[in-house]
Design an enzyme around this catalytic site. Structure first.
Site, mmCIF file in Angstrom:
data_model
loop_
_atom_site.group_PDB
_atom_site.id
_atom_site.type_symbol
_atom_site.label_atom_id
_atom_site.label_comp_id
_atom_site.label_asym_id
_atom_site.label_seq_id
_atom_site.Cartn_x
_atom_site.Cartn_y
_atom_site.Cartn_z
ATOM 1 N N CYS A 240 1.137 -0.974 -0.010
ATOM 2 C CA CYS A 240 0.234 0.017 -0.379
ATOM 3 C C CYS A 240 0.829 1.661 -0.011
ATOM 4 O O CYS A 240 0.627 2.231 -1.134
ATOM 5 C CB CYS A 240 -0.959 -0.066 0.959
ATOM 6 S SG CYS A 240 -0.395 -0.032 2.720
ATOM 7 N N HIS A 288 -2.675 1.298 6.989
ATOM 8 C CA HIS A 288 -3.516 1.201 5.260
ATOM 9 C C HIS A 288 -3.272 2.430 4.326
ATOM 10 O O HIS A 288 -3.944 4.198 5.397
ATOM 11 C CB HIS A 288 -4.388 0.280 5.129
ATOM 12 C CG HIS A 288 -4.684 -0.012 4.138
ATOM 13 N ND1 HIS A 288 -3.756 -0.662 3.013
ATOM 14 C CD2 HIS A 288 -5.989 0.606 2.821
ATOM 15 C CE1 HIS A 288 -4.342 -0.955 1.905
ATOM 16 N NE2 HIS A 288 -5.760 0.019 2.099
ATOM 17 N N HIS A 300 -5.582 1.960 -4.425
ATOM 18 C CA HIS A 300 -5.003 1.074 -3.240
ATOM 19 C C HIS A 300 -4.683 -0.060 -3.500
ATOM 20 O O HIS A 300 -4.985 -1.217 -4.019
ATOM 21 C CB HIS A 300 -5.567 0.627 -2.264
ATOM 22 C CG HIS A 300 -6.853 -0.110 -1.631
ATOM 23 N ND1 HIS A 300 -7.015 -0.815 -0.626
ATOM 24 C CD2 HIS A 300 -8.087 -0.851 -2.837
ATOM 25 C CE1 HIS A 300 -8.243 -1.239 -0.776
ATOM 26 N NE2 HIS A 300 -8.510 -1.138 -1.867
#
Length: 325
Positions: A240, A288, A300
């Site tokens: 990520c 994240h 993402h």
């Protein structure tokens, strides 16, 4: 700017203006129903031709503002000098008329009423010296005024050239925007028919952001479909924070390879201020991060073994938003 450099600048502008209109022609002629990939590729080609023109518009606008400020500053210097010249000329003219033309006999009568010829001669000599002094003052002021006016003349010409060039570029930009708007309508229609597939359920990016954010967001969108690998930052795999780091690195902005650290080095923005290229941080421990691509979507790298994809920005526990750069 020297005239030779200005000429090269305007020649470059003219070349870009000429090139800018050669867009989108025949973009959809070869296929009755172009695919999403074909439309995206065409949009990228057109955008890459449009963006240099936009940057030139910005450069022309900045040049125009600078030159106008210079011309206005010189104009403010010239105005009081002109007033002084006019006043001095009026004084000398009035003095000459009073003393020599008899328009106001009081001055002449006062001189003629002198008690002796020597007083009369002395008075006339004093009058001549005064008039000569006034004339020198007027000449000095007029020379300075003319010097400033000479400096202002080429600036006025340059402002006029810049204004014409800006108008030409604005017209071409409007024409190109109209062509891209047609592609966007077709793009939205294809996506509305499900042509983007599950990984790209909407246009990515939603619009056409310029500048560094535009570079970053287009890079992130281009990675859709690549597989998440922990610790990876491209070119074939990303995690990520590796994806957001690589995207912004493409735009010349350095970010750490860690979601929490990216949070710490980016500027906080509100949900209302969110724009394409901004980062969206999730969960209380900031483990994240995704990139906002407009219209309520993020790109993402979700988890190991899964492809990079788009999702709704609210699909997850949002912690905050950050703006790199």
């Amino acid at each position: 700017m020297p005239r030779s450099r200005w000429s090269r600048f305007t020649t470059t502008i003219a070349a870009l203006v000429g090139a800018a209109v050669v867009l989108t022609g025949g973009a959809t002629a070869a296929h009755a129903e172009p695919s999403v990939a074909e439309i995206e590729a065409q949009i990228d080609r057109d955008w890459n031709k449009l963006e240099p023109v936009i940057e030139q518009v910005n450069a022309v606008r900045e040049q125009l503002a600078v030159r106008r400020r210079q011309a206005d500053a010189l104009g403010r210097q010239i105005a009081p000098l002109q007033a002084r010249v006019d006043a001095a000329l009026g004084q000398v003219g009035g003095l000459a008329a009073d003393a020599y033309k008899g328009d106001n006999l009081s001055t002449v009568n006062a001189l003629l009423g002198s008690r002796s010829p020597s007083e009369l001669v002395s008075g006339l000599e004093m009058l001549d010296r005064f008039a000569h002094h006034q004339q020198e003052q007027v000449r000095d002021i007029a020379e300075l005024r003319d010097e400033l006016a000479a400096k202002k003349k080429p600036l006025d010409a340059m402002v006029a050239d810049l204004s014409r060039t800006q108008a030409q570029l604005a017209a071409k930009k409007k024409q190109i925007d109209a062509e891209i708007a047609k592609l966007q309508k077709l793009r939205l229609k294809v996506y509305g028919n499900g042509g983007g597939g599950p990984l790209r359920p909407a246009p990515c990016p939603a619009g056409y952001p310029g500048g560094a954010a535009g570079v970053a967001v287009k890079f992130a969108c281009a990675q859709i479909g690549k597989i998440y690998v922990w610790g990876a930052a491209g070119p074939d795999h990303f995690d990520c924070s590796g994806l957001t780091m690589a995207a912004w690195a493409k735009a010349g902005v350095s970010l750490p390879h860690n979601a929490r650290q990216q949070h710490n080095v980016t500027q906080r923005v509100s949900r209302a201020e969110l724009r394409a290229g901004d980062l969206v941080f999730y969960y209380g421990d900031l483990h994240h991060v995704g990139m906002y691509v407009g219209d309520g979507w993020v790109v993402h790298a979700s988890q190991s073994g899964k492809p990079i994809t788009m999702k709704r920005v609210d699909d997850g526990d949002i912690n905050s938003y950050g703006r790199p750069g």
